[in-house]
Scaffold this motif. Sequence first.
Motif: not given
Length: 378
Positions: A305-329
């Motif tokens: 998936c993607n979030l409009t207007g947000a870089d996928c790496e930024t989304v993944a990094e933010t999720l990681n700060k909230h305790g969620v592990a995904v992969r982006a790129g």
Amino acid sequence: MIYLDAAATTLQKPPAVRRAVNRALQEQTSPGRGGHSASMRAAEAVYQCREAAARLFSVPSPEQIVFTHNATHGLNAAIKSIANPGDRVVVSNFEHNSVIRPLQAIGAEIVAAQSPPFDAGAAFRAFKAEICTGTKLVVCNHVSNVFGCVLPVTEIVALCREAGIPFILDASQSAGVLPVSAEALDADFIAMPGHKGLYGPQGTGILICKTAPAKTLIEGGTGSETKRRAMPDALPDRLEAGTPNTPGINGLLEGIRFIERRGTARILAHERNLMQGLTDGLRRIPGVKIYTAKDLRNQTGVLSCNLTGADCETVAETLNKHGVAVRAGLHCSPSAHEAAGTLESGTVRISVSVFNTKREINEFLCIFEQIAKKLRKA
């Protein structure tokens, strides 16, 4: 941590996997390298793993099970056993770099059968159009590691058999989840990792070989035919030079036993149930674009998936700060992103295993919705 990166490596393992690795470290040495009890215990465990893998994947003989370091190792061995410089090799446009780069290094002519994600009919027609006189090899993954779309490999193999063309299957995302039968598929080679859907440790993999001899990637000691300067002709020794990863194979044995007890049908049903909840929830979040099948029977437990207007790496990094592990790129599969129009943006990939729960999916959706709101405002 809510771990949703099983397509890369399953973090949660059956407890028996960890126990087996530890026991092997304490009680086993190298199989075939001695007549003492520590070596004999290792040899027995390694053979039990061959037998278990042969049962799970309907392989006629345990000797056709070759242990590798990972799927990349197996795919290199398989591809380099068949392809030569200049050979026309047909692949899907969802292949991982573990297929494309060996072919490129050989100097093969790589021809991609182009189709959009989640359209098995179009994929079959594309392969049918490209498999022609002069094609020397076909390589196809069973499931895209980016989108989780299932390719029609049974039908593609049938095309190859009719034309007398060798076929290699990359089962990296399907082994342990979808039925993978060596007898039914009749593929020349099937490669898979141990550390994903088989719940084994990293550094393990399996290459199922239809016939011998295969070409060797490395040569060395096998514990057999020691007086001979050349590698043995017989499998599995021909492709298993050097000391094997005995602790890893012990862990892989327990991972396979777990799959046998649970059953791939039950595991797949669980993953698709989680995917249904995930896709339903993501569709309700403004600005989220998901890449998914209309019919989940054409998809496993992997979703991009993607979030409009947000870089996928930024989304993944933010999720990681909230305790969620995904992969982006780009997930080592640029051609898959070309097919979906995401080569420039990449995607956020969410992938589940048998150990994930509905509660975790619901928690993830709440966190993702909060992040989406904040990033849209930024």
